[in-house]
Design an enzyme around this catalytic site. Structure first.
Site, PDB file in Angstrom:
ATOM      1  CG  ASN A  54      -0.698  -4.835   7.233  1.00 13.49           C
ATOM      2  OD1 ASN A  54      -1.314  -4.129   6.441  1.00 13.49           O
ATOM      3  ND2 ASN A  54      -0.154  -4.350   8.328  1.00 13.49           N
ATOM      4  CG  HIS A  78      -5.160  -2.027   8.178  1.00 13.43           C
ATOM      5  ND1 HIS A  78      -4.995  -1.087   7.175  1.00 13.43           N
ATOM      6  CD2 HIS A  78      -4.202  -2.969   7.960  1.00 13.43           C
ATOM      7  CE1 HIS A  78      -3.979  -1.452   6.405  1.00 13.43           C
ATOM      8  NE2 HIS A  78      -3.490  -2.594   6.851  1.00 13.43           N
ATOM      9  CD  GLN A 119      -2.774   1.008   2.548  1.00 20.20           C
ATOM     10  OE1 GLN A 119      -2.893  -0.052   3.139  1.00 20.20           O
ATOM     11  NE2 GLN A 119      -3.361   2.112   2.959  1.00 20.20           N
ATOM     12  CB  CYS A 165      -5.995  -1.035   3.802  1.00 14.51           C
ATOM     13  SG  CYS A 165      -7.356  -0.444   4.837  1.00 14.51           S
ATOM     14  CD1 TRP A 173      -0.590  -0.579   4.940  1.00 13.71           C
ATOM     15  CD2 TRP A 173       0.285  -0.532   6.994  1.00 13.71           C
ATOM     16  NE1 TRP A 173      -1.321   0.314   5.682  1.00 13.71           N
ATOM     17  CE2 TRP A 173      -0.806   0.368   6.949  1.00 13.71           C
ATOM     18  CE3 TRP A 173       0.988  -0.674   8.188  1.00 13.71           C
ATOM     19  CZ2 TRP A 173      -1.195   1.131   8.040  1.00 13.71           C
ATOM     20  CZ3 TRP A 173       0.595   0.083   9.279  1.00 13.71           C
ATOM     21  CH2 TRP A 173      -0.478   0.981   9.217  1.00 13.71           C
TER      22      TRP A 173
END
Length: 686
Positions: free
Chosen positions: A279, A255, A95, A101, A281
């Site tokens: 995740n 998230h 991301q 997200c 990220w």
């Protein structure tokens, strides 16, 4: 102060200020635009989504941007840019500065299924062959697949790093370009700041989403996850609502995550049910039990630990189902075909889609509050359900899946948020022929069979209903009267007729769909009714009784020794048997091996030579050198250096097993360190 710069290009598409008010994308002919650019020797510049601040947005996102932002094409950012690579890790996206997200969690779920991904992302696009700076993506948009065309100018910082979505492989750009196309569909990058995983999943697949509130999770949640994983459902989840911040336990509040797998393991204290999450990220992981650094992994056998645990800060981690239900609030499952919860036999579903709208003063009646309110003004749809096979299951109701989708009310999806929507279901006990709309008296005298549990401000609300054969009335509505929007209502069942009262045409879109996994589900159910845990002898019986239609007339014969070898590779807890998860995984791999083996066996001899073996392995995702391939043929093939299907299966399972071991143990991608028990386990048992 923001400075903007863009390089290259000369072919532009004039499209005025369509973004200011229009709810439609401009019609752009990808092939014609590409051909024109190639003839003129120019790179495409999309004026309908220009390389300026206008495409970024006009809200808080601007404050996140670096001081200087430039727009660059991938060939300007890397010496060997590639659009997509099948050799890259499936979860290679990270991301950027946009708070999307939810979009990325859905996209990562999509990457687990290449055939589904290729429907959204045409993978044959490149920066070399017929490169003209123009790319195309496809999204499911309220009943039909629509193309979205973009140029490849991407925002970067002064160091040439992508500002938004990027890949861990710096020369791959499909994720960044797909995000740009989705931003164009949504209005701007700013409009991706807020959203639900379910919304993106529908746009990527046209499937039906089911949202489970984990606080009130059903007792059979593990069974639901098991069916979802092995029926190719896409799964996302979300933590508690709030400002996006990292908690002490490593999770991120407010998230979205992707659920990438599940596994039942056997620890020294008994069975544990684990879920694997990622995740978006690409970093920041769970720190509790079964995290990468947790001591709980010592409770497993060495083999199980080696194959499951990967100590790398890549955003992917394991946790127990118990902790998952505690720390996450929503689980979103997107099913490509409707039979997720249903256990009915048969393989065919009927799908009908109708469009409608809520208009102030005529059809925007709001929810049902009192007998004499405006509810009766809402659009009304008749649903007739009958049992597809009379005489069977006479006392069993039929499964009907109803999905209500609302269309965005503005070109920019976040300018006008979604309305709170839901639908009611009534049983029809008498005929109302030639009615343009059922009268108010009907609703005064009949209570709904099904009320909306809550009115949700989401793109889609869906519910599975179990209905006796008969006629029903579906009334979709907003939570408040006089709220305007367009909607799509979809119904899935084994047999039904569905139409809007008062409409001139009864069916707008109707077809039969086949769920290829339902036949497999029935097969798996029969297998595990007979063999709850499968040993080598039982595995041999199952495999030798299969028709293996993909191999032609050369039917394989699995020996007991071969089945013992296969079982050893999949039996992680050294119990001498495999459960339903392991068998489903094996079955998925066998279908792939059957396909590639048959394709390379061009002479239909039932065996592969060295060149054919190497090609088959490459197509299955395993690339070995010529010397290693030759050694494998000597080790697993026959005296004539030919390899039959059974030996091919054993080889492929072993290679993939060892590939997983290496990836889970390596720290630098070049080597691993094994303790003596681990070395013996992997050398002798697998």
């Amino acid at each position: 102060m923001l400075l903007w710069s863009s390089l290259g290009g000369c072919w532009k598409l004039g499209c005025e200020d369509w973004m200011r008010s229009s709810s439609q994308l401009p019609k752009q002919d990808y092939e014609a635009l590409q051909e024109r650019c190639l003839i003129d020797g120019c790179l495409f510049e999309d004026q309908s989504f220009p390389a300026t601040l206008r495409s970024i947005g006009r809200g808080p996102l601007l404050r996140k941007l670096p001081e200087r932002v430039y727009w660059r094409r991938p060939p300007e950012l890397h010496s060997n840019p590639q659009f997509y690579s099948a050799k890259a890790k499936r979860l290679d996206l990270c991301q950027g500065l946009v708070g999307d997200c939810w979009f990325l969690a859905a996209l990562q779920a999509l990457t687990l299924h290449q055939d589904i991904l290729s429907r959204v992302v045409p993978l044959n696009q490149s920066f070399t062959e017929k490169y003209a700076g123009i790319f195309r993506f496809w999204f499911w948009h309220f009943g039909k697949w629509i193309p979205v065309v973009v140029d490849d100018r991407l925002p970067v910082n002064e160091a040439g790093q992508l500002v938004f979505v990027s890949s861990t492989y710096k020369n791959l750009f499909w994720g960044a370009l797909l995000e740009k196309a989705y931003a164009k569909l949504s209005g701007s990058y700013e409009d991706l700041q807020r959203g639900q995983v379910s919304e993106a999943l529908v746009d990527f697949t046209g499937g039906v989403t089911m949202t489970i509130n984990l606080v009130e999770a059903p007792c059979n949640l593990w069974d639901i996850l098991t069916r979802a994983i092995y029926s190719r459902a896409l799964i996302g989840c979300q933590t508690h609502a709030g400002k996006e911040r990292v908690l002490e336990n490593g999770l991120v509040d407010g998230h979205a995550y992707t659920l990438t797998g599940i596994r039942k393991v056997t620890s020294k204290h008994g069975p544990e049910y684990l879920v694997k999450l990622r995740n978006p990220w690409g970093k920041v992981e769970w720190k509790g039990d079964w995290s990468d650094s947790s001591s709980t992994w010592e409770l497993l056998s060495p083999k199980e630990r080696i194959l499951l645990l990967r100590k790398e800060n890549d955003g992917e981690f394991w946790m127990t189902l118990r902790d998952f239900k505690t720390h996450f609030t929503l689980l979103v499952i997107c099913k490509l075909s409707p039979g997720l919860l249903s256990q009915e036999g048969g393989q065919t579903w009927l799908y009908t889609m109708l469009e409608g709208r809520w208009e102030k003063g005529t059809t925007a009646g709001g929810q049902m509050r009192s007998p004499r309110d405006m509810f009766w003004k809402n659009p009304q749809f008749l649903l007739s359900v009958w049992r597809p096979q009379e005489g069977r299951r006479l006392h069993m109701p039929c499964s009907v899946l109803v999905s209500l989708l609302q269309k965005p009310r503005h070109r920019h999806r976040n300018r006008k948020p979604y309305l709170a929507i839901g639908f009611y279901l009534f049983r029809m006990n008498q005929s109302y022929d030639n009615q343009r709309r059922l009268p108010p008296e009907f609703f005064w005298e009949n209570a709904p069979l099904n009320w909306p549990e809550t009115f949700l401000t989401e793109k889609e609300v869906s519910r599975e209903l179990w209905l006796e054969p008969g006629t029903y009335l579906i009334v979709p509505c907003t939570s408040e009267p006089r709220q305007e929007s367009e909607f799509v209502l979809r119904v899935f069942s084994r047999s039904h007729v569905f139409y809007e009262i008062g409409s001139s045409s009864s069916v707008v879109f109707s077809k039969e769909i086949v769920d290829p996994n339902e036949g497999q589900d029935e097969f798996f159910t029969k297998v595990f009714e007979k063999y709850p845990e499968i040993n080598a002898i039982q595995l041999q019986k199952i495999l030798n009784r299969m028709p293996w239609s993909g191999l032609g007339s050369k039917q394989p014969l699995f020996s007991l020794e071969a089945c013992q070898g296969i079982l050893a590779l999949l039996d992680l807890n050294a119990s001498g048997t495999m459960g339903i998860q392991e068998f489903r995984h094996l079955w998925k791999q066998l279908m792939l091996y059957q396909k590639v083996f048959h394709k390379q066996d061009t002479h239909r001899s039932g065996s592969l030579n060295w060149a054919q073996l190497r090609a088959a392995m490459r197509e299955a995702g395993i690339v070995l050198s010529g010397n290693i391939s030759q050694l494998m043929l000597i080790r697993y093939g026959g005296p004539d250096l030919q390899m039959d299907f059974v030996s091919f299966v054993h080889l492929m399972l072993r290679v993939e097993n060892m590939e997983d071991v290496f990836q889970n143990l390596t720290q630098d991608g070049r080597g691993i360190y094994l303790r003596k028990p681990e070395w013996l386990m992997m050398s002798l048992y697998s």
